[in-house]
Design a protein around this motif. Structure first.
Motif, PDB file in Angstrom:
ATOM      1  N   VAL A 323       0.504  -1.100   0.196  1.00 23.63           N
ATOM      2  CA  VAL A 323      -0.351  -0.555   0.154  1.00 23.63           C
ATOM      3  C   VAL A 323       0.454   1.776  -0.366  1.00 23.63           C
ATOM      4  O   VAL A 323       0.798   2.146  -0.877  1.00 23.63           O
ATOM      5  N   LYS A 324       2.129   1.477   1.026  1.00 21.87           N
ATOM      6  CA  LYS A 324       2.851   2.508   1.068  1.00 21.87           C
ATOM      7  C   LYS A 324       3.701   2.852  -0.547  1.00 21.87           C
ATOM      8  O   LYS A 324       4.092   3.399  -0.398  1.00 21.87           O
ATOM      9  N   LEU A 325       4.233   1.477  -0.968  1.00 18.43           N
ATOM     10  CA  LEU A 325       4.468   1.763  -2.046  1.00 18.43           C
ATOM     11  C   LEU A 325       3.766   2.089  -3.867  1.00 18.43           C
ATOM     12  O   LEU A 325       4.071   2.392  -4.076  1.00 18.43           O
ATOM     13  N   GLY A 326       2.536   1.574  -2.762  1.00 20.97           N
ATOM     14  CA  GLY A 326       1.166   2.018  -4.474  1.00 20.97           C
ATOM     15  C   GLY A 326       1.096   0.766  -5.319  1.00 20.97           C
ATOM     16  O   GLY A 326       0.574   1.086  -6.137  1.00 20.97           O
ATOM     17  N   PHE A 327       1.353   0.213  -4.692  1.00 19.57           N
ATOM     18  CA  PHE A 327       1.214  -1.343  -5.846  1.00 19.57           C
ATOM     19  C   PHE A 327      -0.070  -2.056  -5.507  1.00 19.57           C
ATOM     20  O   PHE A 327      -0.890  -2.313  -6.463  1.00 19.57           O
ATOM     21  N   ALA A 328      -0.841  -1.023  -4.895  1.00 22.13           N
ATOM     22  CA  ALA A 328      -2.173  -2.161  -4.014  1.00 22.13           C
ATOM     23  C   ALA A 328      -2.870  -1.141  -3.371  1.00 22.13           C
ATOM     24  O   ALA A 328      -2.148  -0.278  -2.511  1.00 22.13           O
ATOM     25  N   GLN A 329      -4.289  -1.112  -2.841  1.00 19.65           N
ATOM     26  CA  GLN A 329      -4.820  -0.578  -2.163  1.00 19.65           C
ATOM     27  C   GLN A 329      -5.254  -1.334  -0.607  1.00 19.65           C
ATOM     28  O   GLN A 329      -5.664  -2.374  -1.190  1.00 19.65           O
ATOM     29  N   ARG A 330      -5.177  -0.891   0.167  1.00 17.81           N
ATOM     30  CA  ARG A 330      -6.154  -1.150   1.575  1.00 17.81           C
ATOM     31  C   ARG A 330      -7.615  -2.223   1.255  1.00 17.81           C
ATOM     32  O   ARG A 330      -8.409  -1.191   0.408  1.00 17.81           O
ATOM     33  N   PRO A 331      -7.477  -3.195   1.436  1.00 18.61           N
ATOM     34  CA  PRO A 331      -9.047  -3.962   1.644  1.00 18.61           C
ATOM     35  C   PRO A 331     -10.425  -3.035   1.823  1.00 18.61           C
ATOM     36  O   PRO A 331     -10.858  -2.188   2.992  1.00 18.61           O
ATOM     37  N   ARG A 332     -11.065  -3.006   1.242  1.00 17.06           N
ATOM     38  CA  ARG A 332     -12.298  -1.908   0.658  1.00 17.06           C
ATOM     39  C   ARG A 332     -13.223  -1.808   2.424  1.00 17.06           C
ATOM     40  O   ARG A 332     -13.251  -3.232   2.677  1.00 17.06           O
ATOM     41  N   GLY A 333     -12.651  -0.648   3.006  1.00 23.64           N
ATOM     42  CA  GLY A 333     -13.814  -0.683   4.207  1.00 23.64           C
ATOM     43  C   GLY A 333     -13.531  -1.328   5.946  1.00 23.64           C
ATOM     44  O   GLY A 333     -14.370  -1.290   6.763  1.00 23.64           O
ATOM     45  N   SER A 334     -12.264  -1.404   5.752  1.00 25.85           N
ATOM     46  CA  SER A 334     -10.900  -1.626   6.815  1.00 25.85           C
ATOM     47  C   SER A 334      -9.271  -0.710   7.249  1.00 25.85           C
ATOM     48  O   SER A 334     -10.162  -0.028   6.287  1.00 25.85           O
ATOM     49  N   THR A 335      -9.791  -0.847   8.234  1.00 26.28           N
ATOM     50  CA  THR A 335      -8.843   0.158   9.030  1.00 26.28           C
ATOM     51  C   THR A 335      -7.345  -0.512   9.059  1.00 26.28           C
ATOM     52  O   THR A 335      -7.540  -2.072   9.504  1.00 26.28           O
ATOM     53  N   TRP A 336      -6.167   0.039   9.508  1.00 23.72           N
ATOM     54  CA  TRP A 336      -4.702  -0.827   9.724  1.00 23.72           C
ATOM     55  C   TRP A 336      -5.237  -1.059  10.698  1.00 23.72           C
ATOM     56  O   TRP A 336      -4.788  -2.609  10.811  1.00 23.72           O
ATOM     57  N   VAL A 337      -5.857  -1.257  11.464  1.00 27.14           N
ATOM     58  CA  VAL A 337      -5.512  -2.344  12.680  1.00 27.14           C
ATOM     59  C   VAL A 337      -6.806  -3.468  12.460  1.00 27.14           C
ATOM     60  O   VAL A 337      -6.320  -4.912  13.288  1.00 27.14           O
ATOM     61  N   GLN A 338      -7.861  -3.309  11.975  1.00 27.66           N
ATOM     62  CA  GLN A 338      -8.253  -4.939  10.869  1.00 27.66           C
ATOM     63  C   GLN A 338      -7.435  -5.614  10.681  1.00 27.66           C
ATOM     64  O   GLN A 338      -7.574  -6.510  10.186  1.00 27.66           O
ATOM     65  N   VAL A 339      -6.751  -4.818   9.791  1.00 28.27           N
ATOM     66  CA  VAL A 339      -6.121  -5.478   8.530  1.00 28.27           C
ATOM     67  C   VAL A 339      -4.841  -6.642   9.385  1.00 28.27           C
ATOM     68  O   VAL A 339      -4.201  -7.507   9.166  1.00 28.27           O
ATOM     69  N   TYR A 340      -4.309  -5.607  10.535  1.00 31.87           N
ATOM     70  CA  TYR A 340      -3.373  -6.395  11.340  1.00 31.87           C
ATOM     71  C   TYR A 340      -3.787  -7.822  12.388  1.00 31.87           C
ATOM     72  O   TYR A 340      -3.320  -8.990  11.926  1.00 31.87           O
ATOM     73  N   GLY A 341      -5.163  -7.308  12.602  1.00 33.92           N
ATOM     74  CA  GLY A 341      -5.974  -8.356  12.911  1.00 33.92           C
ATOM     75  C   GLY A 341      -5.946  -9.604  12.828  1.00 33.92           C
ATOM     76  O   GLY A 341      -6.007 -10.850  12.576  1.00 33.92           O
ATOM     77  N   LEU A 342      -6.280  -9.221  11.891  1.00 35.02           N
ATOM     78  CA  LEU A 342      -6.457 -10.866  10.512  1.00 35.02           C
ATOM     79  C   LEU A 342      -5.534 -10.686   9.998  1.00 35.02           C
ATOM     80  O   LEU A 342      -5.103 -12.016   9.498  1.00 35.02           O
ATOM     81  N   SER A 343      -3.964 -10.308   9.323  1.00 30.93           N
ATOM     82  CA  SER A 343      -2.823 -11.947  10.118  1.00 30.93           C
ATOM     83  C   SER A 343      -2.630 -11.964  10.802  1.00 30.93           C
ATOM     84  O   SER A 343      -1.678 -13.065  10.358  1.00 30.93           O
ATOM     85  N   VAL A 344      -2.911 -11.327  12.569  1.00 35.31           N
ATOM     86  CA  VAL A 344      -2.777 -12.320  13.211  1.00 35.31           C
ATOM     87  C   VAL A 344      -3.612 -13.454  13.253  1.00 35.31           C
ATOM     88  O   VAL A 344      -3.002 -15.170  13.525  1.00 35.31           O
ATOM     89  N   LEU A 345      -5.376 -13.483  12.752  1.00 30.77           N
ATOM     90  CA  LEU A 345      -6.064 -14.547  12.326  1.00 30.77           C
ATOM     91  C   LEU A 345      -4.986 -15.782  11.489  1.00 30.77           C
ATOM     92  O   LEU A 345      -5.608 -16.989  11.874  1.00 30.77           O
TER      93      LEU A 345
END
Length: 425
Positions: A323-345
């Motif tokens: 996301v930071k390098l512009g290759f892609a966008q964060r999954p729609r409707g999610s926050t970074w905390v939620q993305v981190y929670g998904l990564s842990v899951l």
């Protein structure tokens, strides 16, 4: 007004069945642990290792209840995995490189970092190195089961993203099993398998659309692959790639598509019978002789650390950098905390990790039990922490609005794939 009911997409049925199947798998895993450490333990292990068939392979020896589950029923599970992979590439969320980019990067990071963590922890034990792939897999049924407990707190787009990452992850696990855990090959049987696979591909090319010939071919291919020395479950994935598919981009699945019909037909059997049976047969770990100190032995510690630490670091850092390098966008409707929670899951590695562990240490029952302990502890930690993060993560106002829009579109359109296809990158 058109009141004709819509045909549900395979992905929506998949999410629903896997969520229920994941909850059942959790219950079965706990039950297996209880039975394995109760007065029923002797009967439990005797039943698993009871001979129930002839010697089909010199490598495996006589067929037992355990082998029928792990080498036959799990081949059907891998057939479903192969169908899901093919559908996603032909008619789903992996049709274009733009759609594949972030899930592939996340899955790659989620496999490489856990493997590196495992090898770092076991650096002083060369005999354990072959277990490097054990923490590289994500159990989609368990993960979606946890997401089902979260209900509406889990953004729809994040659920879909986890499903896609797990499918790519499964694809990597299949390649690892085929390449890293095949020790001896019988040329005649392998040639027979190649001939059967060629016949199935020919049926596809000449337009055979009935499922029966493909299922017969799958059974024959399974036997040939089993005898060849390659793990028999690979036959499921290879057979799946030959099943014809009718693509209907952005719309519910075509009833004329053999692949979609077979996928819909296999889902309940896989979610409610095959995977729970696998869990019941393999999650039963006798803790006799194990103490707290066993958890910090090199093998259990390496697997648990790979799943709990490696997965979250690998997946989250891959997504964040993309996301930071512009290759892609964060999954729609999610926050970074939620993305981190998904990564842990994603550190829940139950089914695939147990499966790879048994292949890696097939000649050492003691190491298999240690590997199971590492998988169970790492998966449990990942599931609990991932649940807690996602349970208490606060969505942003933009995320709430985005989620509401997605839900309205689902209600109006009836197909999440169509909605995701229209979502801006």
């Amino acid at each position: 007004m058109n009141t004709k009911p819509r045909t549900p997409s395979a992905l929506r049925e998949f999410l629903a069945s896997e969520a229920a199947g994941g909850v059942i798998l959790m219950i079965v895993a706990v039950l297996a642990m209880i039975v394995a450490n109760s007065s029923l333990s002797e009967a439990y292990f005797h039943l698993l290792h009871a001979q129930t068939g002839p010697v089909l392979s010199d490598k495996l020896g006589p067929m037992t209840v355990h082998l029928w589950i792990n080498d036959a029923l799990m081949a059907v599970f891998f057939l479903l995995v192969g169908l899901e992979i093919k559908r996603e590439f032909v008619d789903g969320r992996l049709v274009t490189w733009q759609q594949r980019r972030l899930p592939f990067i996340a899955a790659l990071g989620g496999m490489a970092v856990p493997a590196a963590v495992f090898l770092a922890v076991t650096a002083g034990s060369r005999d354990l190195a072959q277990g490097w792939a054990i923490p590289a897999a994500t159990d989609i049924a368990f993960a979606i089961g946890v997401m089902a407990l979260l209900g509406s707190r889990m953004p729809t787009a994040l659920k879909l993203f986890l499903t896609t990452v797990a499918i790519v992850d499964d694809m990597g696990a299949v390649v690892i099993i085929a390449l890293a855990y095949t020790t001896s090959i019988k040329g005649v049987a392998l040639l027979a398998a190649a001939a059967i696979l060629g016949g199935m591909m020919t049926m596809n090319r000449v337009g055979v659309r009935h499922l029966a010939p493909y299922l017969i071919g799958f059974a024959l291919l399974w036997f040939a692959v089993l005898v060849s020395g390659v793990h028999a479950t690979i036959a499921g994935v290879l057979a799946a790639f030959t099943v014809p598919v009718v693509a209907t981009p952005g719309r519910p699945d075509s009833p004329d598509s053999p692949l979609h019909r077979l996928e819909h037909g296999l889902h309940p059997w896989s979610a409610f019978l095959i995977v729970p049976l696998f869990g019941l047969a393999n999650a039963g770990i006798s803790l006799s002789g194990f103490g707290i100190g066993t958890l910090v032995e090199p093998l259990p510690l390496a697997i648990a650390a790979g799943l709990f630490v490696g997965k979250q670091v690998g997946i989250f850092s891959s997504i964040w950098l993309s996301v930071k390098l512009g290759f892609a966008q964060r999954p729609r409707g999610s926050t970074w905390v939620q993305v981190y929670g998904l990564s842990v899951l994603c550190g829940i590695g139950f089914t695939m990790s147990l499966f790879i562990g048994m292949l890696a240490f097939a000649s050492s029952p003691a190491l298999i039990e240690e590997a199971k302990l590492g998988v169970m502890s790492g998966s449990l930690l990942s599931g609990l922490l991932g649940y807690l993060i996602l349970r208490f993560a606060k969505p942003s106002a933009d995320a709430i609005a985005s989620e509401a829009a997605i839900e309205q579109e689902i209600a109006a359109d009836g197909d999440v794939l169509a909605i995701e296809a229209r979502a801006p990158e």
